[in-house]
Enzyme design. Sequence first.
Site, PDB file in Angstrom:
ATOM      1  N   ASP A 196       0.831  -1.202   0.000  1.00  0.00           N
ATOM      2  CA  ASP A 196       0.000   0.000   0.000  1.00  0.00           C
ATOM      3  C   ASP A 196       0.873   1.263   0.000  1.00  0.00           C
ATOM      4  O   ASP A 196       1.852   1.346   0.749  1.00  0.00           O
ATOM      5  CB  ASP A 196      -0.857  -0.027   1.275  1.00  0.00           C
ATOM      6  CG  ASP A 196      -1.943   1.021   1.284  1.00  0.00           C
ATOM      7  OD1 ASP A 196      -2.825   0.961   0.431  1.00  0.00           O
ATOM      8  OD2 ASP A 196      -1.904   1.909   2.170  1.00  0.00           O
ATOM      9  N   GLU A 199      14.555 -15.395   0.505  1.00  0.00           N
ATOM     10  CA  GLU A 199      14.912 -16.477   1.434  1.00  0.00           C
ATOM     11  C   GLU A 199      13.900 -17.618   1.372  1.00  0.00           C
ATOM     12  O   GLU A 199      14.137 -18.694   1.893  1.00  0.00           O
ATOM     13  CB  GLU A 199      14.927 -15.957   2.880  1.00  0.00           C
ATOM     14  CG  GLU A 199      16.011 -14.960   3.180  1.00  0.00           C
ATOM     15  CD  GLU A 199      15.753 -14.266   4.528  1.00  0.00           C
ATOM     16  OE1 GLU A 199      14.914 -14.752   5.323  1.00  0.00           O
ATOM     17  OE2 GLU A 199      16.393 -13.228   4.758  1.00  0.00           O
TER      18      GLU A 199
HETATM   19  C1  GLC Z   1      -4.201   3.047  -0.638  1.00  0.00           C
HETATM   20  C2  GLC Z   1      -5.430   2.180  -0.535  1.00  0.00           C
HETATM   21  C3  GLC Z   1      -6.567   3.024  -0.100  1.00  0.00           C
HETATM   22  C4  GLC Z   1      -6.237   3.619   1.249  1.00  0.00           C
HETATM   23  C5  GLC Z   1      -4.928   4.381   1.223  1.00  0.00           C
HETATM   24  C6  GLC Z   1      -4.422   4.660   2.602  1.00  0.00           C
HETATM   25  O1  GLC Z   1      -4.321   3.965  -1.664  1.00  0.00           O
HETATM   26  O2  GLC Z   1      -5.648   1.500  -1.733  1.00  0.00           O
HETATM   27  O3  GLC Z   1      -7.772   2.326  -0.071  1.00  0.00           O
HETATM   28  O4  GLC Z   1      -7.262   4.481   1.661  1.00  0.00           O
HETATM   29  O5  GLC Z   1      -3.923   3.651   0.577  1.00  0.00           O
HETATM   30  O6  GLC Z   1      -3.929   3.493   3.195  1.00  0.00           O
END
Ligand code: GLC
Length: 562
Positions: free
Chosen positions: A225, A276
């Site tokens: 993310d 790993e």
């Molecule tokens: C990313 C995710 C989104 C979230 C953001 C903060 O863009 O896909 O859904 O709100 O990160 O974590």
Amino acid sequence: MPSHDMTALADASAAASTVGSEWWRSAVIYQIYPRSFADASGDGIGDLPGVTTHLDDLKQLGVDAIWLSPFMTSPQKDAGYDVADYCDVDPLFGTLGDFDDMLEAAHARGIRVIVDLVPNHSSDQHVWFQEALAAAPGSAERARYMFRDGKGENGELPPNNWESVFGGDAWTRVTEADGTPGQWYLHLFDTSQPDFDWSNEVVRAEFRRILRFWLDRGTDGFRVDVAHGLVKEAGLPDYTPDPESGSMGGDEADVPYWGQPGVHEVYRDWHGVLAEYDGDRALCAEAWLPTIEKTALWVRPDEMHQAFNFEYLETAWDAAKLRAVITESLRAYPAVGAPSTWVLSNHDVVRHASRLALTAENPQGFGIGPNSPGTPIADVGLRRARAATSVMLALPGSAYLYQGEELGLPEVIDISDDARQDPTWFRTKGERYGRDGCRVPLPWDATGPAYGFSPDGASWLPQPAEWATFARDVQVDDPASTLSLYRALLAERRARDLGVSALEWVDGLGDDVIAFHNGNVTVIANLGETPIAIPAGTVIVTSERLTGDTLPVDTTVWLERH
Ligand code: GLC
């Protein structure tokens, strides 16, 4: 830890493990947004046992892997992208045992499992953040996050002018233990999502531990993310985003919190951790950057394995533009040794069955709702979506599907204000609708409670009446349904090895046409306003029924190549 039946997986990737043949180079990966997929417990929120129940449906659909959006312990201020414990399952979604069962059942069906990892920020309920709040300025506890003194005579102004992606300030001031107004902490997203300080080795070590925790359980990889946000420019200089740019700032160069060079060190380190383990574990970057060329930096040989191709997702339904983005993708990613990926929908954007019929005055960036201008025409959107997916699944590389697109689901536009849940909606005081419209729980059964989503009929976002016509059970035996189209595309893609073949453009069919060979298939898509003649040939699959030897508008056909 359970012992996994890996036989099916081993069969699925018998040739893997030599460089260039790893499963993730050509896989079709299906995104599960757990809270909206299937609810086994009956509380109106989907869960891991609900995923396990439907694995046979996903096997029948024909996907190679699933990626699950976060199901870890979380107060759910941003639907789980605010993690309080990275190594446990939130009771809303089940238990770690449910995760192990789901993973084992997926592997037994030859389906790999990718977990969503959120390293840019935690929840404010994470024990580290709670310790930071209780500790003094300058302490080791505060150094795991981005605490700074404020500006102004008494520190009453934020340390810089950064804005949250969800709207409003990116800084929040805390009250110190003695009750006085204190330091400020950075949150690029909601106030409840404090950013970690990735220059701190303690943070790096903790994430190596978290990676190993999930790898040890048999997880095949991670979707990372906000992979472009971890490292911030030294000195935290002021920055004012272009109000027209996408919410993740992807259109702009030189943003002091996106795409800083130092972030690549983190992924080189993680690459080593994954290496790993056996089984070609993979990292996929969610990185919104201004060009494909820049995004390709995330997938150099010693970094991540894949990056989402958001440039492709953001390309309008326009033949010349699509040809250009496909050409550039197939140049830039292979140039660094990586496959291109392809994606049209996810849990952050307007579903492509609606987006492809939006008009210019209605940009997709911040979601659409009842008062947005230019409501998309549903029939046009669905027809284009089917044609667009039929192009995407013929492209070499790896493709991502978002749950519900195989049913042709549109964006739900008519959600009442009081039912909305996305923090974007609240932080912008209703100015941006946000992402609830693409997150409405799935319809499985036209006549069941909550259309088969939840046994007691509960649903955390209201489902529209039209969900009955999109339900899986009414599509599964209908050869003309969107579900049948997806199954046919995925079966032919697999049988013909399209994911690992090479694309060759075919010219001469007109400016509004996309035409190419890949392996033994010729793909032709008509994006223009009039039907076009197509060469005689055996039709493999077509996004709409063909009558005669012309290709209607907004239609794609796969022909046997001669
Ligand atoms: C990313 C995710 C989104 C979230 C953001 C903060 O863009 O896909 O859904 O709100 O990160 O974590």
